[in-house]
Design a protein around this motif. Structure first.
Motif, mmCIF file in Angstrom:
data_model
loop_
_atom_site.group_PDB
_atom_site.id
_atom_site.type_symbol
_atom_site.label_atom_id
_atom_site.label_comp_id
_atom_site.label_asym_id
_atom_site.label_seq_id
_atom_site.Cartn_x
_atom_site.Cartn_y
_atom_site.Cartn_z
ATOM 1 N N ALA A 56 6.688 -2.551 9.151
ATOM 2 C CA ALA A 56 8.153 -2.235 8.656
ATOM 3 C C ALA A 56 8.941 -3.034 8.701
ATOM 4 O O ALA A 56 9.939 -3.082 7.911
ATOM 5 N N THR A 57 9.099 -3.901 9.764
ATOM 6 C CA THR A 57 10.137 -4.907 10.087
ATOM 7 C C THR A 57 10.108 -5.901 8.973
ATOM 8 O O THR A 57 11.136 -6.281 8.402
ATOM 9 N N TYR A 58 8.943 -6.160 8.496
ATOM 10 C CA TYR A 58 8.945 -7.364 7.367
ATOM 11 C C TYR A 58 9.252 -6.958 6.057
ATOM 12 O O TYR A 58 9.668 -7.461 5.231
ATOM 13 N N ALA A 59 9.108 -5.506 5.791
ATOM 14 C CA ALA A 59 9.478 -5.141 4.603
ATOM 15 C C ALA A 59 11.019 -5.024 4.362
ATOM 16 O O ALA A 59 11.583 -5.171 3.559
ATOM 17 N N THR A 60 11.711 -4.672 5.686
ATOM 18 C CA THR A 60 13.252 -4.614 5.677
ATOM 19 C C THR A 60 13.714 -6.057 5.630
ATOM 20 O O THR A 60 14.797 -6.157 5.047
ATOM 21 N N LEU A 61 12.820 -7.061 6.268
ATOM 22 C CA LEU A 61 13.734 -8.150 6.185
ATOM 23 C C LEU A 61 13.410 -8.967 5.015
ATOM 24 O O LEU A 61 14.080 -10.108 4.742
ATOM 25 N N VAL A 203 8.022 5.912 7.940
ATOM 26 C CA VAL A 203 6.702 5.736 7.364
ATOM 27 C C VAL A 203 6.569 5.078 5.838
ATOM 28 O O VAL A 203 5.402 4.228 5.651
ATOM 29 N N GLY A 204 7.410 5.072 4.795
ATOM 30 C CA GLY A 204 7.309 4.569 3.869
ATOM 31 C C GLY A 204 7.237 3.281 3.790
ATOM 32 O O GLY A 204 6.503 2.350 3.175
ATOM 33 N N LEU A 205 8.210 2.648 4.517
ATOM 34 C CA LEU A 205 8.363 1.157 4.559
ATOM 35 C C LEU A 205 7.198 0.519 5.157
ATOM 36 O O LEU A 205 6.684 -0.563 4.849
ATOM 37 N N THR A 206 6.680 1.393 6.315
ATOM 38 C CA THR A 206 5.150 0.716 6.975
ATOM 39 C C THR A 206 4.193 0.963 5.930
ATOM 40 O O THR A 206 3.387 -0.115 5.937
ATOM 41 N N ILE A 207 3.970 2.036 5.264
ATOM 42 C CA ILE A 207 2.782 1.688 4.171
ATOM 43 C C ILE A 207 3.048 0.941 3.013
ATOM 44 O O ILE A 207 1.862 0.215 2.750
ATOM 45 N N PHE A 208 4.172 0.637 2.511
ATOM 46 C CA PHE A 208 4.494 -0.482 1.607
ATOM 47 C C PHE A 208 4.264 -1.732 2.221
ATOM 48 O O PHE A 208 3.448 -2.710 1.514
ATOM 49 N N ALA A 209 4.637 -2.057 3.421
ATOM 50 C CA ALA A 209 4.357 -3.315 4.079
ATOM 51 C C ALA A 209 2.770 -3.531 4.238
ATOM 52 O O ALA A 209 2.227 -4.608 4.083
ATOM 53 N N ALA A 210 2.225 -2.439 4.897
ATOM 54 C CA ALA A 210 0.668 -2.777 4.983
ATOM 55 C C ALA A 210 0.093 -2.987 3.892
ATOM 56 O O ALA A 210 -1.166 -3.661 3.830
ATOM 57 N N SER A 211 0.370 -2.570 2.696
ATOM 58 C CA SER A 211 -0.457 -2.733 1.599
ATOM 59 C C SER A 211 -0.561 -4.187 0.912
ATOM 60 O O SER A 211 -1.252 -4.544 0.337
ATOM 61 N N PHE A 212 0.160 -4.942 1.806
ATOM 62 C CA PHE A 212 0.106 -6.614 1.414
ATOM 63 C C PHE A 212 -0.800 -7.279 2.287
ATOM 64 O O PHE A 212 -0.937 -8.347 2.184
ATOM 65 N N GLN A 213 -1.314 -6.538 3.256
ATOM 66 C CA GLN A 213 -2.421 -7.175 4.259
ATOM 67 C C GLN A 213 -3.771 -6.531 3.787
ATOM 68 O O GLN A 213 -3.954 -5.508 3.492
ATOM 69 N N ALA A 214 -4.578 -7.388 3.941
ATOM 70 C CA ALA A 214 -6.172 -6.754 3.753
ATOM 71 C C ALA A 214 -6.567 -5.970 4.754
ATOM 72 O O ALA A 214 -7.399 -5.054 4.437
ATOM 73 N N SER A 216 -6.770 -2.686 7.620
ATOM 74 C CA SER A 216 -6.362 -1.194 7.525
ATOM 75 C C SER A 216 -4.992 -1.248 8.145
ATOM 76 O O SER A 216 -4.594 -1.999 9.090
ATOM 77 N N LEU A 217 -4.154 -0.227 7.990
ATOM 78 C CA LEU A 217 -2.942 0.126 8.878
ATOM 79 C C LEU A 217 -3.377 0.181 10.250
ATOM 80 O O LEU A 217 -2.701 -0.280 11.135
ATOM 81 N N TRP A 218 -4.363 0.921 10.631
ATOM 82 C CA TRP A 218 -4.746 1.192 11.919
ATOM 83 C C TRP A 218 -4.997 -0.259 12.737
ATOM 84 O O TRP A 218 -4.446 -0.457 13.832
ATOM 85 N N VAL A 219 -5.739 -0.965 12.101
ATOM 86 C CA VAL A 219 -6.050 -2.381 12.800
ATOM 87 C C VAL A 219 -4.703 -2.981 12.990
ATOM 88 O O VAL A 219 -4.541 -3.919 13.689
ATOM 89 N N GLN A 220 -3.909 -3.154 11.657
ATOM 90 C CA GLN A 220 -2.712 -3.805 11.699
ATOM 91 C C GLN A 220 -1.976 -3.327 13.072
ATOM 92 O O GLN A 220 -1.315 -4.293 13.837
ATOM 93 N N LEU A 221 -1.810 -1.953 13.307
ATOM 94 C CA LEU A 221 -0.798 -1.613 14.217
ATOM 95 C C LEU A 221 -1.550 -1.725 15.642
ATOM 96 O O LEU A 221 -0.854 -2.228 16.436
ATOM 97 N N ARG A 222 -2.913 -1.879 15.550
ATOM 98 C CA ARG A 222 -3.508 -2.347 17.050
ATOM 99 C C ARG A 222 -3.021 -3.804 17.304
ATOM 100 O O ARG A 222 -3.038 -4.210 18.290
ATOM 101 N N ALA A 223 -3.312 -4.616 16.223
ATOM 102 C CA ALA A 223 -3.008 -6.302 16.317
ATOM 103 C C ALA A 223 -1.627 -6.388 16.744
ATOM 104 O O ALA A 223 -1.281 -7.274 17.581
#
Length: 292
Positions: A56-61, A203-214, A216-223
């Motif tokens: 979500a930080t990257y969507a905000t920035l 949550v909306g910002l998180t889902i939006f930002a995650a959609s730009f990465q290949a 899954s959101l779960w994998v991104q959060l763990r990383a």
């Protein structure tokens, strides 16, 4: 104090927008690179050891950094930094109760003359952009009229402040413990709407930002947590729980201990929910400085 503020802030503003070298807008440069790579689909958490921010930080920035070259972004960040400094000084003056020109000037300069304020400006750090909206949002939630409009504005301020999530999260207790207009005579003494609006926005910002990465959101959060843990372990001489545990070779305890500190803070705030708001804000600020 005025001389200190003028000398330090002008010098550091030049470091932010004009100068070159390894220390010029160093934090802003890192965030600029991360935002551009994120929205280009590059797996940021696997390719950068400094990307210790959630999606979500990257969507905000993005509105500040994502569509500009680094040189242009430095000037835009400089302009918004001036706005943030003015807002911070205004909040301090308003809430201090200062009267008369001398008192108000002294109150405004308390924050502006601090050495660390200038350092944050020159590095292009997030803190100066986070504090004013965070405090304004909390003041609206705690002291406002509880209208939909105020709650929406306050939630937007808090969601924006969560661009620096480790700073904003402890203050979420004050969002959750928003006082009820009827004084709690109908059972639960707090309003849930501000907390639900903040949660929905983040949550909306998180889902939006995650959609730009290949991944899954779960994998991104763990990383993200993995990178953040690495940053914490390399915390050097910073005075926080993560760095202390890292030096004691107890890194695996960092997240459980931080969670426990967060929970204890929530209990304290619940028990002191009638205390003066600025006392509660001060306690949360101290905990935030050390918790993670």
């Amino acid at each position: 104090m005025a001389l200190l503020a003028a000398a330090k802030l002008s010098d550091e503003m030049m470091r932010l927008v004009w100068r070159t070298g390894p220390t010029a807008a160093v934090d802003l440069g890192l965030r600029h690179a991360e935002v551009h790579r994120w929205f280009a689909g590059v797996p940021v958490y696997r390719t950068s050891s400094a990307a210790a921010y959630p999606p979500a930080t990257y969507a905000t920035l993005w509105p500040f950094l994502g569509w500009l070259s680094l040189g242009s972004a430095r000037w835009l960040w400089g302009a918004t930094t001036v706005v943030a400094l003015v807002a911070m000084a205004w909040v301090v003056v308003r809430e201090s109760g200062a009267s008369g020109g001398w008192q108000r000037s002294a109150a405004a300069l308390v924050a502006l003359a601090m050495n660390q304020t200038g350092v944050a400006v020159g590095n292009g750090q997030l803190i100066l952009h986070v504090l004013p909206p965070l405090v304004i949002g909390l003041l609206l939630i705690q002291r406002g009229s509880a209208s939909w409009l105020e709650d929406l504005v306050a939630a937007a301020c808090v969601v924006f402040a969560m661009v620096k999530v480790t700073l904003a999260v402890p203050f979420l207790w004050l969002v959750f413990f928003a006082p009820s207009p009827d004084g709690g005579d109908r059972g639960w003494p707090f309003r849930l709407r501000p907390a639900l609006l903040v949660a929905a926005g983040y949550v909306g910002l998180t889902i939006f930002a995650a959609s730009f990465q290949a991944d899954s959101l779960w994998v991104q959060l763990r990383a993200w947590l993995s990178v953040a843990r690495g940053v914490a372990e390399g915390g050097g001489d910073y005075a926080n729980v993560s760095a202390w545990l890292g030096r004691a070779e107890l890194d695996w305890l960092a997240l459980p201990v931080a969670t426990a500190v967060f929970a204890i803070l929530g209990v304290w705030l619940y028990r002191r929910r009638e205390a003066e708001l600025w006392v509660r804000l001060g306690v949360v600020a101290l905990v935030t400085r050390f918790w993670m």
